[in-house]
Every structure is written in C-alpha cells, then in structure tokens.
Design a protein around this motif. Structure first.
Motif, short mmCIF file in Angstrom:
data_model
loop_
_atom_site.label_atom_id
_atom_site.label_comp_id
_atom_site.label_asym_id
_atom_site.label_seq_id
_atom_site.Cartn_x
_atom_site.Cartn_y
_atom_site.Cartn_z
N LEU A 149 3.97 -13.84 10.01
CA LEU A 149 2.17 -15.00 9.40
C LEU A 149 1.10 -14.67 9.70
N SER A 150 1.10 -14.70 11.03
CA SER A 150 0.07 -14.16 11.78
C SER A 150 -0.57 -13.01 11.86
N SER A 151 0.40 -11.86 10.71
CA SER A 151 -0.20 -10.80 10.28
C SER A 151 -0.54 -11.30 8.71
N ALA A 152 0.01 -12.19 8.00
CA ALA A 152 -1.42 -12.40 6.57
C ALA A 152 -2.14 -13.47 6.79
N VAL A 153 -1.62 -14.58 7.96
CA VAL A 153 -2.90 -15.56 8.01
C VAL A 153 -4.26 -14.47 8.61
N GLY A 154 -5.12 -14.83 7.54
CA GLY A 154 -6.51 -13.98 8.49
C GLY A 154 -7.57 -13.84 8.14
N LEU A 155 -8.82 -13.90 7.36
CA LEU A 155 -9.56 -13.76 7.02
C LEU A 155 -9.61 -13.59 4.99
N GLY A 156 -8.34 -12.85 5.19
CA GLY A 156 -7.73 -13.44 3.58
C GLY A 156 -7.64 -14.75 3.36
N ASN A 157 -7.25 -15.78 4.29
CA ASN A 157 -7.23 -16.72 3.18
C ASN A 157 -8.42 -17.37 3.55
N ILE A 158 -9.08 -17.42 4.84
CA ILE A 158 -10.20 -18.48 5.66
C ILE A 158 -11.66 -17.75 4.70
N TRP A 159 -12.10 -16.47 4.41
CA TRP A 159 -13.05 -15.62 4.46
C TRP A 159 -12.79 -15.12 2.72
N MET A 160 -11.76 -14.87 2.71
CA MET A 160 -12.04 -13.63 1.46
C MET A 160 -11.51 -14.92 -0.23
N PHE A 161 -10.06 -15.40 0.60
CA PHE A 161 -9.47 -16.45 -0.52
C PHE A 161 -10.00 -17.68 -1.39
N PRO A 162 -11.07 -18.14 -0.63
CA PRO A 162 -12.50 -18.37 -1.19
C PRO A 162 -13.07 -18.00 -2.08
N TYR A 163 -13.77 -16.81 -1.58
CA TYR A 163 -14.82 -16.59 -2.48
C TYR A 163 -14.50 -15.76 -3.50
N VAL A 164 -13.21 -15.10 -3.17
CA VAL A 164 -12.21 -14.34 -4.95
C VAL A 164 -12.33 -15.68 -5.33
N THR A 165 -11.32 -16.74 -5.12
CA THR A 165 -11.62 -17.77 -5.78
C THR A 165 -12.97 -17.91 -6.76
N GLY A 166 -13.72 -18.11 -6.14
CA GLY A 166 -14.63 -18.78 -6.71
C GLY A 166 -15.83 -17.82 -7.65
N LYS A 167 -15.47 -16.82 -7.18
CA LYS A 167 -16.19 -15.51 -8.29
C LYS A 167 -15.22 -16.12 -9.85
N ASN A 168 -14.22 -16.04 -9.87
CA ASN A 168 -13.42 -15.23 -10.56
C ASN A 168 -12.71 -16.78 -11.67
N GLY A 169 -13.52 -18.31 -10.93
CA GLY A 169 -13.12 -19.06 -11.84
C GLY A 169 -11.97 -20.23 -11.47
N GLY A 170 -12.08 -19.98 -10.31
CA GLY A 170 -10.82 -21.32 -10.07
C GLY A 170 -9.48 -21.27 -9.83
N ALA A 171 -9.20 -22.53 -10.66
CA ALA A 171 -7.65 -22.85 -10.61
C ALA A 171 -6.95 -21.93 -11.55
N ALA A 172 -7.19 -21.37 -12.50
CA ALA A 172 -6.71 -20.16 -13.41
C ALA A 172 -6.54 -19.00 -12.67
N PHE A 173 -7.07 -18.67 -12.19
CA PHE A 173 -7.12 -17.53 -10.85
C PHE A 173 -5.92 -17.69 -10.32
#
Ligand code: PFF
Length: 450
Positions: free
Chosen positions: A19-43
């Motif tokens: 889990l410590s490999s999976a959880v990282g900047l991908g969750n805290i930095w990337m997931f929010p901004y990629v979700t934000g760019k691609n329209g939220g819930a549908a993404f």
C-alpha cells in the motif's frame, strides 16, 4: 556481490508495504488535479472501472511473477519466458522506472520544500496571489529545485541502504496508519468551509459530456500509476512476499485502500477549491496553490499545514523508495553491484538526468520553454510513463501471465498450491486476464492515438 534475499515478515507488513508504494503523490497531488481537469465525478467512475477490470488484474499478474520467481524484474521475466517480445517487459520496466523517477522526484522535492516553508510559517495569512507566487518561486528556481530534488532522492537512497526489513518494512508499519488518520482530519476541516458542498458535488455528480477517449486513456494511465504497475515495482515487492500470502486478497485490499486515500485527498482539496473560488482544472499546481490557502484561513492552520505536507512527503517518499528498490535489486542481482554502491550510482543518474525535469516543471523555469515534440522535459517524462510505458507494459505482463506462462505455475500462485480453496475466484480472474483486460487496453490505447 549478490546479497541474501530478504522477505517481508508477515501478512500485515506485506499489505502495508504494498500500500505504501501505491499511496503517494498519485493520490494527493495527481488524482485531484487530473480529476479536476477531466471533469470530476464522471472521470472517477471511469477510473474505478479501469482499476477493477485492468489495474487489479495486472497488479495480481505482477505479484504472481514476483513471488513465483523471487527475482528482480528483469531476472523474473527471463525466468518465466525466453520469448524476445516478453523479455522486453524487463527492459521497458527499467526505462519506465527511471522516467517516472526523473519527474516524480521533482515533485517530492517541491513537497519537501513545502514542509520547510510550513515550518518557518511562510503560509501564515497568505492570499491566493501570494500562494501562487510561492509555488512559482519554488518550482521555477533553478538551484533550489535541483537541490530539493537531490535531497529527496538522497533520503530515499538512505532508507534503502537499510534494506527490506530495516528500511521499507519499519517505515511503512509506523507511517501508513498515521497518514490515513491525518488525511481524514484534513478532509473534515475542508468540508467545514463555507460553500464546500459545491466541491463535494463536483466529486459525486457525474457530467459525461466532458468524456472522450483521451479522458479514458488518462484514467487508464492513472489506474496503472496509482497501483504502481508496469514499472516492475509490484514484481519486485511481490518477490519479498510470504509464501502463504493470498495474492488476490492482498491486491483487493490494496486497490480499495488506495482508492479510499485518493477520494480522501479529493475531499480535502475540492471543497476548499470551490469554497475559495479557485479553478478545479488548474493543473499540477492545484495542491500547492490551494492547500496553503486552506490552512491560512483556518484556526490552528499553521500546525495543520505542517502536518499535511509532512504526511504528503512521507507518502511520496515511500512510493519513491518502491521505485528505487526496482533499480537497486536489478543492479544487485543482474549487474552484481553491491546494494550500497547501487544506491549511490542511481542517486547520481536520477539527479543528473532528473534535473532536466526539475528545470522544466514550471513554464518559468530555466528549461520551461524548451520543447521536445511540443512538450517540456517534465511533461515528456510524465507522458511517456502514463500514456506509453505503463499501458504497454501492463498489456505485455497480462498477456504473459494469461496466455504464455506455465498454467500450473500461475494457478499455484493464485491458490497457494490449492490450499486457499479459491478456484472459482482464480478462474474468474484468469478469464478477465485473458479476454477483458488486454482487449480494453488495446482499444483505449489505439483509439486515443488514431
Ligand atoms: N503509486 C505511486 C503514487 O500513486 O504516487 C507512484 C508509483 C510508484 C507509480 C511506483 C509507479 C510505481 F511503480
């Protein structure tokens, strides 16, 4: 010299380390901004489908290869097959790991510098404009971004010199639970801000009008990135698994927990973004622009900002060391270079080539306007990893395990030599591995390029 192979000591440490490999900047930095760019819930919905139908089957395939062979990524693949096209998995994995580290360590460096800035009180009472100025100077400064990147890589290297038990296991056992608790605190605080419900709506109300095939490829890339597959990381960690570990159960627990952490990060960030009238689609600076502002508006915000960036830096460090470990065992087992030396060589390689990404992480950086194929070095490494190396390698890995590896070998790993009584689940999984996941990867990949 090749050192004696270590193993994680229990089922719990297997789970936490993975889990410590999976959880990282991908969750805290990337997931929010990629979700934000691609329209939220549908993404998010498309992302979840990619996790279940593609990400998890590839993850389990990597565990099978790793634990079944107990070797580094290159050695493991060579043990399973001598077909040339599959041997390239090992090579792509090493290339993917380097490319990922070149830009990942830049962002880890930004986070470290934010811990320092939070400590000295730089975020006290900041306005939106001041917050974005702080981010700009952090990411555009030539010397500072290279130095922070170097510090990040060196910290990761130092932990890895201690080895699997001393380094990875001890750190993850203590830090993972703390991290989740702190994220809940942050999400809760963000939710109490005025106007925060708009952010919650953005996260749960799907708008499919923004979805096109490029969005699906982004979701697929993010699913691979989040579950740390395609780089050989999960083959490497799988090679340290205990013999009695239930691979399917571990993959499910890791995927579910990782998704919860991503959603928690979304709940910490989007309510605040909407409450302060910011743009959810503002890109990689989203975390760094919003979080200082959130905390500056809050009672006790100073302490919370320190905790938040400390937490993010811990998560990022643990994910980074899982990538470094891929290289270090590869150097150790294939090139016969002793662990400590392998760490030093890799710190040097990553700092030198990674500086290209460090200098181009911000458009105002020294190399910010140097474009290769229309992309900065930073974006190029990111693009290569998320949209090419990871999906291509994921595809090859799943084909290898689904069609070409020895059937008994795969079955023994999935059922722990028949002792788990989970034949039905194992068969369903093999069906997905053979007929669903590879088809989805090819369709998404080809459609988005044609
Ligand atoms: N999964 C990590 C994250 O979400 O930050 C990043 C990562 C680690 C990607 C290891 C790939 C990998 F092999």
């Amino acid at each position: 010299m090749e050192s004696k192979r270590e193993k994680f000591s229990s089922g719990l440490t297997v789970f936490l380390a993975t889990l410590s490999s999976a959880v990282g900047l991908g969750n805290i930095w990337m997931f929010p901004y990629v979700t934000g760019k691609n329209g939220g819930a549908a993404f998010i919905i498309i992302y979840l489908i990619c996790v279940v139908l593609v990400g998890m089957p590839v993850l389990i395939s990597e565990f099978i290869i790793g634990r079944g062979t107990r070797k580094n990524v290159y050695g493991a693949i060579s043990t399973i097959t001598n077909k040339k096209k599959f041997k390239s998995i090992g090579v792509i994995a090493i290339l993917a790991t380097y490319s990922l580290l070149f830009f990942y360590t830049v962002v880890v460096g930004w986070v470290y510098s934010y811990v320092f800035k939070a400590l000295v009180g730089s975020f006290k009472g900041v306005t939106l404009e001041q917050a974005s100025n702080i981010f700009n100077t952090t990411s555009a400064g030539a010397i500072s971004s290279i130095i922070w990147q170097f510090i990040a890589v060196a910290v990761g290297g130092a932990i890895l010199v201690l080895g699997v038990k001393g380094g990875i296991e001890k750190l993850t056992k203590t830090l993972m639970p703390v991290l989740v608790i702190l994220l809940v605190v942050c999400a809760f605080t963000s939710l109490t801000l005025p106007g925060s419900m708009e952010g919650v709506k953005f996260l749960i109300k799907p708008d499919f009008s923004k979805v096109h095939i490029g969005v699906v490829l982004s979701a697929l890339g993010l699913a691979f990135f989040k579950l740390s597959v395609g780089t050989g990381t999960m083959i490497t960690y799988g090679s340290y698994y205990t013999d009695d570990n239930n691979l399917i159960a571990t993959a499910s627990k890791v995927a579910i927990s990782d998704t919860i952490v991503s959603l928690l990060a979304g709940l910490a960030i989007f309510p605040a973004v909407f409450s302060f009238g910011m743009e959810p689609s503002s890109g990689p600076g989203l975390l760094f622009n919003t979080v200082p502002l959130i905390f500056s508006k809050m009672p006790g915000g100073w302490i919370l900002s320190i905790i938040f960036f400390l937490l993010t830096s811990m998560a990022a460090t643990m994910a980074m060391i899982s990538l470094l470990e891929v290289l270090i065992v590869f150097f150790n087992e294939e090139l016969k270079i002793e662990r400590k030396k392998a760490v030093i060589i890799n710190i040097i390689i990553i700092t030198i080539i990674g500086s290209l990404a460090a200098l181009s992480g911000n458009p105002n950086g020294v190399l910010g306007n140097k474009l290769i194929f229309g992309k900065t070095f930073f974006d190029l490494f990111d693009l290569l990893v998320s949209k090419v190396f990871l999906p291509v390698n994921g595809f090859l890995i799943i084909l290898l395990v689904g069609y070409f590896a020895n059937k008994k070998f795969v079955n023994d790993q999935l059922t722990n030599n028949g002792t788990l009584n989970n034949e039905k689940i194992a068969n369903a999984l093999i069906f997905i591995m053979k007929y669903i996941a590879p088809v989805l990867i090819v369709v998404v990949f080809l459609k988005s390029f044609i």
